[in-house]
Write a protein that holds these residues in place. Sequence first.
Motif, PDB file in Angstrom:
ATOM      1  N   SER A  53     104.017  -5.671  14.246  1.00 24.83           N
ATOM      2  CA  SER A  53     104.365  -7.095  14.242  1.00 24.83           C
ATOM      3  C   SER A  53     105.786  -7.287  13.717  1.00 24.83           C
ATOM      4  N   ILE A  54     106.036  -6.583  12.593  1.00 24.16           N
ATOM      5  CA  ILE A  54     107.388  -6.719  12.000  1.00 24.16           C
ATOM      6  C   ILE A  54     108.421  -6.251  13.024  1.00 24.16           C
ATOM      7  N   ALA A  69     108.832  -8.773  15.654  1.00 24.91           N
ATOM      8  CA  ALA A  69     109.588  -9.915  15.174  1.00 24.91           C
ATOM      9  C   ALA A  69     111.076  -9.595  15.240  1.00 24.91           C
ATOM     10  N   ARG A  70     111.359  -8.338  14.893  1.00 24.72           N
ATOM     11  CA  ARG A  70     112.772  -7.936  14.960  1.00 24.72           C
ATOM     12  C   ARG A  70     113.248  -7.936  16.404  1.00 24.72           C
ATOM     13  N   LEU A 112      97.836  -1.400   8.843  1.00 25.74           N
ATOM     14  CA  LEU A 112      99.211  -1.028   8.512  1.00 25.74           C
ATOM     15  C   LEU A 112     100.055  -0.920   9.786  1.00 25.74           C
ATOM     16  N   ARG A 143     107.658 -10.457  21.750  1.00 27.75           N
ATOM     17  CA  ARG A 143     106.620 -11.469  21.498  1.00 27.75           C
ATOM     18  C   ARG A 143     105.234 -11.017  21.954  1.00 27.75           C
ATOM     19  N   LEU A 174     100.667  -4.260  11.332  1.00 24.63           N
ATOM     20  CA  LEU A 174     101.651  -5.033  10.580  1.00 24.63           C
ATOM     21  C   LEU A 174     103.075  -4.553  10.924  1.00 24.63           C
ATOM     22  N   ASN A 175     103.206  -3.248  10.898  1.00 22.52           N
ATOM     23  CA  ASN A 175     104.532  -2.689  11.210  1.00 22.52           C
ATOM     24  C   ASN A 175     104.956  -3.055  12.635  1.00 22.52           C
TER      25      ASN A 175
END
Lengths: 846, 161
Positions: free
Chosen positions: A416-417, A420-421, A410, A427, A413-414
């Motif tokens: 990564s998100i 990405a933002r 979790l 990166r 993932l957060n």
Amino acid sequence: MANETSTSTTAGLDAAHSRAERVARTLQATLGTAKSAAESLERAATNGEERARAGEDVRRAVESLVAGVEQTSVAIGSMARMQASVAESARSLQGLSESNVAGVEQLSRSIESTRKDAALLASSVEEGAATIEQTTRSVRGVATNAEDLAAAAEELLATCSQTSNGIRELSARGEANASTIEQVAATLEQMAKGIVRLAQDARDVGERMGKVTTDVEAVGRSLGEVARDATEMSSSVEETASTTEELARSIRTAADQAKALQADAAEAASAVTEIAASVEEVAATAEKSAATIDANAASIEQLSRSAIASARAADEIRQRSGVSATAAADLEKTSRRLSTSTETAKAASERVSSTAREGGAVVTKSIAGFVKIRGAISEAATVIKEMGKRSEEIGDFVQTINLIADRTNLLSLNASIEAARAGEHGRGFAVVAEEIRALADRAATASGDIGKVIRSLQGTSRDAMSATAEGVRAAEEGSTLAAEADRALSSILGGIEGVATGVREVSAAMDEQLRLAQTVSGSTSEVTEHARRVAIAAEEQATASQSLSRGSAEMRRSAKQTSEATAEQARALRELVKIAGRLRGSAEQVSSATAEQAAAAGQLARTAQQMRTITHRTASAMNEQSSVVETVATSAKEVLTSTSRAIAGLGEQSKGAVEVARAMDVARKEAVASSRAVVEQSKALRQLEEASRQVALLSTEVRKATGEQAKAIVSLSAASEESKRIARQNARALDEQTNTLRMLAGNLVKQNLTIASVASATSEHTAGTEQLLAAIAEMRGRAREIAALIAQQAKAVAELAMEIRATTAGVAAVRASTEENGRDLRAVLSAIDEARVPLTGNGGAR
Amino acid sequence: MSTLYVVLEVADAAYILPASEVRELETFAGATPVPAAAAFVAGVVHIRGRVVPVVDLRRRFGLPAVERTLETRVVVTEVGDRLVGLVADRARELVRPAAEITPPPRVIAEQTLGFVKGIVELDKRIYLLLDLDRIIGEEQDHGERDLHLDDGGPRRRALPR
């Protein structure tokens, strides 16, 4: 005057003359009479002398007759004494023979009791064999149980192996994820070590397999031994066959002996009867013609013949006694053999006893083994329970790992998100987050797998628990069965004790029998001695009779008696011939019966041959079995080889695992904990495996013990078979002995009969001899009277002769006086004449 | 560089949303029910101090409800300044498909009740691009064939603010 005177004188002279002449004539006549008297007297004297001489001769003859009669009487008296001694000997012989018969009967009774004891022994042996069979069944049950136990233990071991495989799988998976989850790797390392130990254990298993191979080879060897036993049995059957053949031969010999004996007995009986009858007749003849010496002579001759017959009979008795002695010796030998047999039986029963005791020890050992197995299984159950607990702990750990992995996912993932933002700036962070996410995913996957493995592990531990319970049950059953076997063995021991007691009793009875047989042998030799003495006496008697006969041969005047005796003899011979014909018939019957018996013996021999063939077949089958077991041993060796290969593969595997594990590092605490748990689990598993192995080992030991037990039972049953065989041999030997005894009894009875007939003949002889003696005594008396009369007569004749001589002398004196008278007369006459002549003148002329 | 998508799994199907529309992912520990809300609305949850309405995708897709697990996720979407949570069975991956996202074949579009507006394949797996506006819009609209995005203004009434 003168004339007258002369005439008167002349007349006187004439008268005187005439008177003188008359006297002369008378004298002449008297002289002639005297002469004739003298002559007659001479004749009478001569006659008397002659008579006296004749009387002397007669007396001498009578005296010599008396002497002969005396001699005869003495001879007869000595013969009577001999006969009396013969009769006494015969009586003592009869008594001995009767005591012999009684001894034989006693022996027969003792043998009968021995037979009963032997039958008891045989039944006891049968009972022992039955108990042994029961024990065999029980032991087989134990063996089956042990097999079950071994199977359960193997199942347990398989379950353990499965568990081990699960662990290994776990380890493998950990290895697959080694690059990411080092704790799993650490677990794998532990597992690798475990595998190394497993390899070690597998090597141990290999060694066990080697042991199994050795055991199989030992089984092969034991089968070989069994085969050898079978061969031995074969040889023993061979022995039995030869014994049977010997028995057949002995039957044949016995038949021959019986035949000969029967013939002899019949012959002897008839001959003795005939001789008895003849002797009776002789006695009658002797009585009838006691007055005549001829009859005496014939009688003596008969007596001599009968004495010879008696001698022959005595000789026969001696021979019979010899046969009896041989039979008694045979009996003694048989008894000795039987005694040896009994000793063998005793030894066999002792061997059986020791074997049973060994079996008992083995059973006790197997009971102890069962108890140990139970303990080991209980330990295994505890270990398995512990393992289940550890598995649950591991499940908890896995759950925690899952949770953490989830959270990590979790967060990554957060991140990564977020990255990405953040665009270009984020990166690098995104890359890290991606990697973290991937790691977390792999961790989750791995922990899920671990959870699966743990679940299956719990399932297998449950299986192991149930298998353990089964193992405990099997061990208890085995223990119960072993206890039963122990009880059965105890009862066997009791039975064997009974057998031993029976054997001891039989042995005592055998000793008694042997003693009796020795007594019989001794009395038989005594009988032989007596018979020998009788034979000697009879021989002497025969010699005396013969000398008597020779003496009486002179007395034998008439050939009539001889011809009568010959006729009688011929008659007896005819009778004998008839009897011989009958005897031949019975001999033929006997020989046909013997032939049948011989045929039966032949059949028996053929049966023995068949038995021998069957035994050979059995032996070959045993050999085949042995070769099959060798094949099994070869297979076991092959198994061993493949196990070795497996061990080598495991070694390589473990080496690889070790190498893989070496490349890994310890990273996470939870993983470490998990690894520790796995290690603990592995330890527990190893303990479990160790316990299972112990169980398997103990099962193998139990199996081995039951195998040993089975072997012991087999040998026990072989020993009991041997006992049975010996008992049967005993029975056969007893039968043989009984037969021999029966033969002996028959012989003794026949002998008894012969002896009785001899005794009666001897008493008859004695009676005849006594009568003869009386007749001879009478004869002697008469001869003495005759001799006395003749002597008186002779004396009278001698006196008469003397008187005659005296008379002759008187006559001679008379004659002489007569002649003197004549001379005187003649002188007177001449004187007268002279006187007359002067007177007459012519007177003288006249 | 291609677009990053968040993967949502509902009943073994993989759906994707652009990462730009996703604010964050949260574990789902249950929502506070909202009275008179649409049937597919599970309720509201607190996320970083804000009350966020949550749509149960299973209910929205007419699928049978399943028990919540450790992997159940709330995907917090951001449309303008609105935050709407989508409850998915799983949400553990991000993908960056290299291929072009194409409109779905008609059959799939009909079967997915118009909630899918694109389809793409990556590593032999099919990903369905969700039409977020339609999902968080009125339930009555699910039969519409128009798959194009609209502003969804009047449909937002169904969701509490």
